[in-house]
Design a protein around this motif. Structure first.
Motif, PDB file in Angstrom:
ATOM      1  N   ASN B  51       0.806  -1.387   0.011  1.00  0.00           N
ATOM      2  CA  ASN B  51      -0.034  -0.455  -0.167  1.00  0.00           C
ATOM      3  C   ASN B  51       1.217   1.226   0.078  1.00  0.00           C
ATOM      4  O   ASN B  51       2.005   1.309   0.424  1.00  0.00           O
ATOM      5  CB  ASN B  51      -0.871   0.344   0.982  1.00  0.00           C
ATOM      6  CG  ASN B  51      -1.677  -1.083   1.868  1.00  0.00           C
ATOM      7  OD1 ASN B  51      -2.448  -1.492   0.601  1.00  0.00           O
ATOM      8  ND2 ASN B  51      -1.680  -2.159   2.344  1.00  0.00           N
ATOM      9  N   GLY B  53       1.822   4.415   1.111  1.00  0.00           N
ATOM     10  CA  GLY B  53       2.249   4.994   1.925  1.00  0.00           C
ATOM     11  C   GLY B  53       1.913   5.147   3.642  1.00  0.00           C
ATOM     12  O   GLY B  53       2.192   5.063   4.560  1.00  0.00           O
ATOM     13  N   SER B  54       1.769   3.344   3.535  1.00  0.00           N
ATOM     14  CA  SER B  54       1.349   2.651   5.380  1.00  0.00           C
ATOM     15  C   SER B  54       2.453   0.921   4.899  1.00  0.00           C
ATOM     16  O   SER B  54       3.048   0.491   3.532  1.00  0.00           O
ATOM     17  CB  SER B  54       0.430   2.309   4.653  1.00  0.00           C
ATOM     18  OG  SER B  54      -0.457   1.977   3.379  1.00  0.00           O
ATOM     19  N   LYS B  55       2.109   0.051   5.866  1.00  0.00           N
ATOM     20  CA  LYS B  55       2.594  -0.741   5.378  1.00  0.00           C
ATOM     21  C   LYS B  55       2.430  -1.014   5.134  1.00  0.00           C
ATOM     22  O   LYS B  55       0.705  -1.952   4.972  1.00  0.00           O
ATOM     23  CB  LYS B  55       2.843  -1.351   7.295  1.00  0.00           C
ATOM     24  CG  LYS B  55       3.867  -0.290   8.145  1.00  0.00           C
ATOM     25  CD  LYS B  55       3.859  -1.285   9.434  1.00  0.00           C
ATOM     26  CE  LYS B  55       4.761   0.332  10.398  1.00  0.00           C
ATOM     27  NZ  LYS B  55       4.830  -0.395  11.527  1.00  0.00           N
ATOM     28  N   THR B  57       1.082  -5.303   4.459  1.00  0.00           N
ATOM     29  CA  THR B  57       0.344  -5.988   4.770  1.00  0.00           C
ATOM     30  C   THR B  57       0.543  -7.495   3.837  1.00  0.00           C
ATOM     31  O   THR B  57       0.078  -8.168   2.995  1.00  0.00           O
ATOM     32  CB  THR B  57      -1.372  -6.620   3.782  1.00  0.00           C
ATOM     33  OG1 THR B  57      -1.850  -4.749   4.287  1.00  0.00           O
ATOM     34  CG2 THR B  57      -2.802  -7.614   4.999  1.00  0.00           C
TER      35      THR B  57
END
Lengths: 113, 117
Positions: B51, B53-55, B57
């Motif tokens: 994703n 801008g984010s961690k 999964t």
């Protein structure tokens, strides 16, 4: 856990034969079913199915989805040696905005001249 | 149509080293990309969802410290196989969604064949 099962796992035919590949699924929040053909590298897109009973066709290939019985078939008529490949069925499901893609085991099709 | 470029297509590395694989969406923005692993004559197994801008999964059983994923921009996600071992040898494929309402489904990169010696 989402599950996609393809059958048969492998199939050997001669040129000119017609083949039917099967894909059944058990998923939560079904969104669409996809068929891919994979030769030596990455899978190439064949069909996306979202509605029951509507056949999609592309040349000698066609596919249909049955959302009541939770399965899809991919038909190839008048097979050619160039149809030899792994055919992958995948289901998009889940509650996220993009859905999660779960693949079946694939069917290895071999077409002999 | 939507194109996803993956690089390198083939890499051989020594055991214990790290390898970085890049996945780029060439003509569309992809907030979400996916990384798969495929063993010979087997299907694709989802490793992780990347994703922007984010961690990422990770799927169950996939070691996040071993398979580092970075999705720093809307067109690039990278997978780094750290301290590679021969059992990490596999075909790695990324994919991205070109957008909602298209008929392309998920678009795949050309894959990276990793061999760890």
């Amino acid at each position: 856990e989402d599950k996609v099962v393809q059958s048969p796992l492998s199939l050997v035919v001669h040129e000119g034969d017609t083949v039917t590949l099967n894909c059944s699924y058990e998923v939560t929040n079904f969104r669409s079913l996809l068929w891919y053909k994979q030769e030596k590298k990455a899978p190439t897109f064949l069909f996306m199915l979202t509605s029951s009973g509507i056949e999609k066709k592309s040349g000698r290939l066609s596919s249909i989805l049955d959302k009541k019985e939770l399965f899809s078939i991919l038909n190839i008529t008048a097979t050619q040696t160039g149809d030899s490949a792994i055919y992958l069925c995948a289901v998009v499901a889940g509650g996220t905005s993009y859905g999660k893609l779960t693949f079946g085991q694939g069917t290895i099709l071999t077409v002999h001249p | 149509g939507a194109v996803v470029s993956q690089h390198p297509s083939r890499v051989i590395c020594k055991s214990g080293t790290s390898v970085k694989i890049e996945c780029r969406s060439l003509d569309f923005q992809a907030t979400t990309m996916f990384w798969y692993r495929q063993f010979p004559k087997q299907s694709l197994m989802l490793m992780a969802t990347s994703n922007e801008g984010s961690k990422a999964t990770y799927e169950q059983g996939v070691e996040k410290d071993k398979f580092l994923i970075n999705h720093a921009s809307l067109t690039l996600s990278t997978l780094t196989v750290t301290s590679a071992h021969p059992e990490d040898s596999s075909f790695y494929i990324c994919s991205a969604i070109p957008g909602t309402g298209t008929n392309y489904g998920y678009t795949f990169g050309s894959g990276t064949r990793l061999t760890v010696v």
